[in-house]
Design a protein around this motif. Structure first.
Motif, PDB file in Angstrom:
ATOM      1  N   VAL A   1       0.860  -1.177   0.000  1.00  0.00           N
ATOM      2  CA  VAL A   1       0.000   0.000   0.000  1.00  0.00           C
ATOM      3  C   VAL A   1       0.897   1.229   0.000  1.00  0.00           C
ATOM      4  N   VAL A   2       0.857   1.985  -1.076  1.00  0.00           N
ATOM      5  CA  VAL A   2       1.698   3.165  -1.236  1.00  0.00           C
ATOM      6  C   VAL A   2       0.884   4.401  -0.846  1.00  0.00           C
ATOM      7  N   VAL A   3       1.414   5.181   0.099  1.00  0.00           N
ATOM      8  CA  VAL A   3       0.695   6.349   0.602  1.00  0.00           C
ATOM      9  C   VAL A   3       1.609   7.580   0.490  1.00  0.00           C
ATOM     10  N   PRO A   4       1.451   8.405  -0.555  1.00  0.00           N
ATOM     11  CA  PRO A   4       2.219   9.657  -0.623  1.00  0.00           C
ATOM     12  C   PRO A   4       1.731  10.621   0.456  1.00  0.00           C
ATOM     13  N   MET A   5       2.676  11.319   1.090  1.00  0.00           N
ATOM     14  CA  MET A   5       2.322  12.245   2.173  1.00  0.00           C
ATOM     15  C   MET A   5       3.113  13.536   2.056  1.00  0.00           C
ATOM     16  N   TYR A   6       2.426  14.637   2.298  1.00  0.00           N
ATOM     17  CA  TYR A   6       3.090  15.937   2.388  1.00  0.00           C
ATOM     18  C   TYR A   6       2.377  16.768   3.442  1.00  0.00           C
TER      19      TYR A   6
ATOM     20  N   VAL B   1      -7.801  -3.050   8.568  1.00  0.00           N
ATOM     21  CA  VAL B   1      -8.214  -3.544   7.253  1.00  0.00           C
ATOM     22  C   VAL B   1      -7.176  -4.503   6.692  1.00  0.00           C
ATOM     23  N   LEU B   2      -5.912  -4.133   6.774  1.00  0.00           N
ATOM     24  CA  LEU B   2      -4.848  -4.958   6.210  1.00  0.00           C
ATOM     25  C   LEU B   2      -4.613  -6.216   7.041  1.00  0.00           C
ATOM     26  N   ASP B   3      -4.693  -6.102   8.368  1.00  0.00           N
ATOM     27  CA  ASP B   3      -4.529  -7.285   9.217  1.00  0.00           C
ATOM     28  C   ASP B   3      -5.619  -8.312   8.951  1.00  0.00           C
ATOM     29  N   ASP B   4      -6.831  -7.845   8.677  1.00  0.00           N
ATOM     30  CA  ASP B   4      -7.948  -8.763   8.436  1.00  0.00           C
ATOM     31  C   ASP B   4      -7.843  -9.482   7.099  1.00  0.00           C
ATOM     32  N   LEU B   5      -6.959  -9.028   6.216  1.00  0.00           N
ATOM     33  CA  LEU B   5      -6.791  -9.706   4.926  1.00  0.00           C
ATOM     34  C   LEU B   5      -6.016 -11.016   5.070  1.00  0.00           C
ATOM     35  N   HIS B   6      -5.226 -11.146   6.159  1.00  0.00           N
ATOM     36  CA  HIS B   6      -4.438 -12.347   6.428  1.00  0.00           C
ATOM     37  C   HIS B   6      -3.482 -12.664   5.281  1.00  0.00           C
ATOM     38  N   VAL B   7      -2.785 -11.626   4.811  1.00  0.00           N
ATOM     39  CA  VAL B   7      -1.745 -11.783   3.794  1.00  0.00           C
ATOM     40  C   VAL B   7      -0.507 -11.026   4.259  1.00  0.00           C
ATOM     41  N   ASP B   8       0.628 -11.374   3.671  1.00  0.00           N
ATOM     42  CA  ASP B   8       1.840 -10.601   3.933  1.00  0.00           C
ATOM     43  C   ASP B   8       1.717  -9.263   3.224  1.00  0.00           C
ATOM     44  N   TYR B   9       1.856  -8.174   3.945  1.00  0.00           N
ATOM     45  CA  TYR B   9       1.686  -6.857   3.357  1.00  0.00           C
ATOM     46  C   TYR B   9       2.727  -5.888   3.884  1.00  0.00           C
ATOM     47  N   GLU B  10       2.816  -4.765   3.205  1.00  0.00           N
ATOM     48  CA  GLU B  10       3.656  -3.653   3.644  1.00  0.00           C
ATOM     49  C   GLU B  10       2.927  -2.360   3.315  1.00  0.00           C
TER      50      GLU B  10
END
Length: 331
Positions: A9-14, A30-39
């Motif tokens: 998940v790419v999140v640009p921030m300024y 949301v990402l934890d509930d997907l049960h996949v390896d993520y970053e």
């Protein structure tokens, strides 16, 4: 994090210090509930507030959070490019930090991607939280872009989308200097799907897309995907030529009828018309010459200052997005 990364998940921030707590509170479950390896690749685009400090603090208890810092403010699309280039996931989602695009939609995007879609667009079905001006200018923008690029450009689809690793690698091979991904990705023709959602109000802080940046995005969109401005210069030149012919005919008729006055007025009008049109045409040509000059220089649009993932022990050697081997750092 070991093994293959399924999702990035790419999140640009300024200058997004006001929204970081809310973003983490909604995105992580949301990402934890997907049960996949993520970053989560948070790209700091040269922020001047406490954005980096807050992200670094959150990364201490959220190991999947990476903080990529650009050395200077390079713009939203450049920050997005940096994130796409450094993301390792089989699928990559781009998401703005302001929470106007709901993170809960990512689960449906991943389902459609696994079903065979190389690109899953987040389409804004309801923009009632936006201002009247922004809603209507966005409608005009997308209508124009669909005429220029083609009907494959989804109406009301911004930079909230999921793409496969194949799409990311294709984007990296393209020679685009100022990419506009909301137009460039549809133009590639990969199989796609859509997820419709209601656009929410900004969680906190101020918009990072004021009117000047919106105008710049619109100009980049037109100049990158169409030669229409150059054709406009051609039509202006044609119109100028026809106007000159009319002035010449007017002068000849006046001379034959003996009603001519010393030619200051006609000369002034002709010079003014020709000079104005020439300046407009030169300006339009200059815009394209400037883009050619920038492309020939081939200067990078962003410079990564640091990436917290490069400092974390992984126990194995991994490769960054640019395919250069990076030895793991062991604690």
């Amino acid at each position: 994090m070991t093994g293959e990364t399924t999702l990035s998940v790419v999140v640009p921030m300024y200058n997004e210090e006001a929204v970081i707590d809310g973003l983490v509170a909604r995105l992580r479950p949301v990402l934890d509930d997907l049960h996949v390896d993520y970053e989560v690749v948070a790209v700091d685009d040269g922020s001047r507030d406490a954005t980096v400090a807050l992200l670094t603090a959150r990364a201490r208890d959220w190991p999947q959070l990476r903080v990529v810092r650009l050395r200077r403010n390079s713009g939203h699309q450049a920050a997005l490019t940096a994130g796409l280039h450094r993301a390792r996931g089989r699928w990559v989602v781009s998401l703005d930090a302001d929470l106007q695009d709901p993170p809960e939609t990512i689960a449906e995007m991943l389902r459609l991607a696994r079903a065979g879609a190389a690109v899953v667009y987040g389409v804004r079905a309801d923009r009632s939280t936006d201002t009247f001006f922004k809603r209507h200018t966005a409608r005009i923008y997308y209508r124009l872009m669909r005429r220029i690029v083609g009907a494959e450009v989804p109406a009301q689809a911004g930079d909230f989308r999921m793409v496969s690793r194949e799409v990311v690698q294709t984007l990296r091979r393209l020679p685009e200097h100022n990419p506009v991904y909301r137009l460039l990705i549809p133009a590639l023709g990969f199989p796609s799907a859509e997820v419709r959602y209601v656009r929410e109000a900004r969680h906190a802080g101020q918009t990072k897309y004021p009117l000047p940046r919106m105008i710049a995005l619109a100009w980049d969109s037109v100049a990158n995907f169409s030669a229409a401005p150059l054709r406009l210069a051609t039509w202006l030149g044609t119109g100028s030529f026809l106007a000159c012919l009319a002035l010449m005919a007017f002068g000849v008729i006046g001379h034959l009828r003996g009603v001519t006055i010393p030619g200051w007025t006609s000369l002034f009008v002709a010079v003014l018309l020709l000079g104005g049109v020439q300046l407009v045409c030169l300006g339009l040509l200059g815009e394209y010459v400037g883009r050619i000059y920038a492309a020939v220089q081939n200067r990078p649009t962003f410079h990564v200052g640091s990436d917290t993932a490069d400092d974390r022990p992984t126990g194995t050697e991994h490769r960054t997005a640019d395919a250069r081997p990076v030895a793991a750092v062991r604690g």
